[in-house]
Motif scaffolding. Sequence first.
Motif, mmCIF file in Angstrom:
data_model
loop_
_atom_site.group_PDB
_atom_site.id
_atom_site.type_symbol
_atom_site.label_atom_id
_atom_site.label_comp_id
_atom_site.label_asym_id
_atom_site.label_seq_id
_atom_site.Cartn_x
_atom_site.Cartn_y
_atom_site.Cartn_z
ATOM 1 N N ASN A 65 -2.696 -17.726 143.841
ATOM 2 C CA ASN A 65 -2.711 -19.041 144.481
ATOM 3 C C ASN A 65 -4.017 -19.769 144.209
ATOM 4 O O ASN A 65 -4.035 -20.966 143.931
ATOM 5 N N ALA A 66 -5.127 -19.055 144.275
ATOM 6 C CA ALA A 66 -6.423 -19.676 144.017
ATOM 7 C C ALA A 66 -6.558 -20.101 142.559
ATOM 8 O O ALA A 66 -7.182 -21.117 142.251
ATOM 9 N N ASN A 67 -5.956 -19.328 141.659
ATOM 10 C CA ASN A 67 -6.072 -19.636 140.235
ATOM 11 C C ASN A 67 -5.385 -20.945 139.860
ATOM 12 O O ASN A 67 -5.778 -21.599 138.892
ATOM 13 N N ILE A 68 -4.365 -21.338 140.613
ATOM 14 C CA ILE A 68 -3.721 -22.631 140.374
ATOM 15 C C ILE A 68 -4.731 -23.753 140.583
ATOM 16 O O ILE A 68 -4.823 -24.693 139.788
ATOM 17 N N ILE A 69 -5.508 -23.648 141.664
ATOM 18 C CA ILE A 69 -6.533 -24.654 141.954
ATOM 19 C C ILE A 69 -7.594 -24.651 140.866
ATOM 20 O O ILE A 69 -8.026 -25.706 140.381
ATOM 21 N N MET A 70 -8.032 -23.461 140.459
ATOM 22 C CA MET A 70 -9.046 -23.365 139.421
ATOM 23 C C MET A 70 -8.573 -24.018 138.132
ATOM 24 O O MET A 70 -9.343 -24.718 137.465
ATOM 25 N N PHE A 71 -7.308 -23.807 137.789
ATOM 26 C CA PHE A 71 -6.801 -24.391 136.553
ATOM 27 C C PHE A 71 -6.837 -25.913 136.605
ATOM 28 O O PHE A 71 -7.204 -26.563 135.622
ATOM 29 N N LEU A 72 -6.480 -26.486 137.749
ATOM 30 C CA LEU A 72 -6.501 -27.940 137.875
ATOM 31 C C LEU A 72 -7.926 -28.474 137.718
ATOM 32 O O LEU A 72 -8.151 -29.501 137.069
ATOM 33 N N MET A 73 -8.899 -27.779 138.305
ATOM 34 C CA MET A 73 -10.288 -28.208 138.188
ATOM 35 C C MET A 73 -10.774 -28.118 136.742
ATOM 36 O O MET A 73 -11.432 -29.018 136.228
ATOM 37 N N PHE A 74 -10.423 -27.021 136.089
ATOM 38 C CA PHE A 74 -10.853 -26.846 134.706
ATOM 39 C C PHE A 74 -10.158 -27.837 133.776
ATOM 40 O O PHE A 74 -10.723 -28.238 132.758
ATOM 41 N N SER A 75 -8.936 -28.235 134.121
ATOM 42 C CA SER A 75 -8.236 -29.228 133.300
ATOM 43 C C SER A 75 -9.003 -30.541 133.291
ATOM 44 O O SER A 75 -9.155 -31.183 132.246
ATOM 45 N N ALA A 76 -9.475 -30.941 134.487
ATOM 46 C CA ALA A 76 -10.229 -32.193 134.570
ATOM 47 C C ALA A 76 -11.522 -32.098 133.769
ATOM 48 O O ALA A 76 -11.860 -32.994 132.980
ATOM 49 N N VAL A 77 -12.251 -30.989 133.962
ATOM 50 C CA VAL A 77 -13.533 -30.848 133.264
ATOM 51 C C VAL A 77 -13.318 -30.670 131.766
ATOM 52 O O VAL A 77 -14.140 -31.108 130.960
ATOM 53 N N PHE A 78 -12.203 -30.051 131.373
ATOM 54 C CA PHE A 78 -11.894 -29.948 129.948
ATOM 55 C C PHE A 78 -11.828 -31.340 129.324
ATOM 56 O O PHE A 78 -12.350 -31.570 128.235
ATOM 57 N N MET A 157 -19.625 -22.725 137.174
ATOM 58 C CA MET A 157 -18.555 -22.533 136.205
ATOM 59 C C MET A 157 -18.315 -23.794 135.377
ATOM 60 O O MET A 157 -18.205 -23.743 134.145
ATOM 61 N N LEU A 158 -18.230 -24.933 136.060
ATOM 62 C CA LEU A 158 -17.903 -26.173 135.373
ATOM 63 C C LEU A 158 -19.066 -26.669 134.516
ATOM 64 O O LEU A 158 -18.863 -27.192 133.414
ATOM 65 N N LEU A 159 -20.295 -26.523 135.014
ATOM 66 C CA LEU A 159 -21.458 -26.925 134.212
ATOM 67 C C LEU A 159 -21.592 -26.060 132.962
ATOM 68 O O LEU A 159 -21.966 -26.553 131.893
ATOM 69 N N LEU A 160 -21.307 -24.769 133.108
ATOM 70 C CA LEU A 160 -21.367 -23.876 131.941
ATOM 71 C C LEU A 160 -20.372 -24.332 130.870
ATOM 72 O O LEU A 160 -20.706 -24.395 129.679
ATOM 73 N N GLY A 263 -7.797 -34.584 130.128
ATOM 74 C CA GLY A 263 -7.540 -33.614 131.183
ATOM 75 C C GLY A 263 -6.089 -33.648 131.638
ATOM 76 O O GLY A 263 -5.477 -32.604 131.905
ATOM 77 N N LEU A 264 -5.522 -34.848 131.704
ATOM 78 C CA LEU A 264 -4.119 -34.976 132.109
ATOM 79 C C LEU A 264 -3.186 -34.313 131.111
ATOM 80 O O LEU A 264 -2.091 -33.860 131.486
ATOM 81 N N GLN A 265 -3.588 -34.247 129.833
ATOM 82 C CA GLN A 265 -2.748 -33.548 128.849
ATOM 83 C C GLN A 265 -2.552 -32.094 129.258
ATOM 84 O O GLN A 265 -1.438 -31.553 129.174
#
Length: 489
Positions: A65-78, A157-160, A263-265
């Motif tokens: 469940n937590a990984n779903i949130i992480m993926f959304l955050m990483f998608s934006a930063v990607f 994580m995101l800054l890295l 990120g939306l892609q």
Amino acid sequence: MAGSANPTGRGPGQRDLTQGPIGKTLLLFSLPTLASNILQSLNGSINAIWIGRFLGEDALAATANANIIMFLMFSAVFGFGMAATVMVGQAMGRRDITAARHAFGASVGFCLFLSVLIATLGWFGAPRILTMLATPPEAFPLALAYLRIIFLAMPGMLLLVMLMMGLRGSGDAMTPLWFMIVACILDAGLNPVFILGLGPAPRMGIAGSAFATAIANYASLVALLIYIYARDLPLRLRGAELRTLLPSVADIRLLVGKGLPMGLQMIVISTAGLILVGLVNREGTLTTAAYGAAQQLWTYVQMPAMAIGGAVSAMAAQNVGAGLWDRVSRIARTGILFHLAITGVMVALILIADRPLLALFLGGGSPAIEIARHIQFLASWSFIIFGISMVLFGVMRANGVVVWPLIILIIAMFPVRLGFYFLAYGWLGADALWVSMPVGSFAAASMAALVYLKGGWRKQRPMILPEDEECKDAVNAETEPAGRMKPTG
């Protein structure tokens, strides 16, 4: 500004992507990115093993469940990271180190602000987020403990990720790989230490897994910053350059305008995947288990296209900045050929060795193995086709074209793929699910090729932050036109 904007030197592993043989340069630049992607996936699998072995199924469900949130955050930063990659790459291609540092600083500053905001809101909003995800009651407290610490780890994580993507834009794919190795070794190694409380470490249970991830990423971030300054890499910021860490409104507008569609892609692709999972679940437990096993193998099959697409973006961006459009076209062709060769071999291998590979996830005697083999036979080759669009998107993205790829993905993933499923289910049954994947991939690749060949994407203006644009205009205004003329060759 060009006279004062040339890099003084190149860091270890850094390449001038505007020179040399395209095939060799692209391959050597892609491989470290591919290795980084594989390491991240292996690290996630190892952490899941630690949690499952030591804490059980409820804890494993909590991390899912937590990984779903992480993926959304990483998608934006990607998306924002790719915008930084392209802006830095174009500036390096123009030999304008001042613009490259401005783009890098503005991207890092914006990411820092965004990640701190995410961490703060996430800490307080974690219970509501888990409720919205319908987290099972037995997994809720575990998921809450894990998610809150993950949110605290988010800035690191995101800054890295942002620093690594900026370095790739400058032509350096090796430095991100070394520090990804550091982060993954620390994360995987510290997980059991904090889960079980080994040695002087406190016993933290599932929170220990998140705590290990936080330590690993912050330690790798600090080490990478020290390395950048110790080696005086071209993107390091000093003195007045540090002001770029406070991006202007115009900087943010450009970053969001270009980064958000990218990120939306990722979100479009993941949303289509979630819908597919929901449709697979209707076919029963065995089919769901078979699809899950096939998906584990597909995770690795997709990696070459992602790595080559990212490498193509950085390499093409430098050549766009240098005005070397003939090389840009050759980069696109070479990237597609590499993708076809590497992904084609991987698909062939998993189809040849499908039974033992699937048995790793399902067990040798599972009746789901035959279903999974059938799924792979119908769908695995779709990744060869879909990767062509990823490479073409990477080339177009190098010139700041980001909306067309998003539109293409939306059309291919929803009206085409889902439309085919609903139309064909009556006569294909569950096979409509697996056949819809190559149908959607073919649609995406066809539209991407059409836009690439006919879309006029080469006419897009370079991605230059406002202050750099003003500086260029001032220089141009003060220079005699004849003095700016260059031979066209």
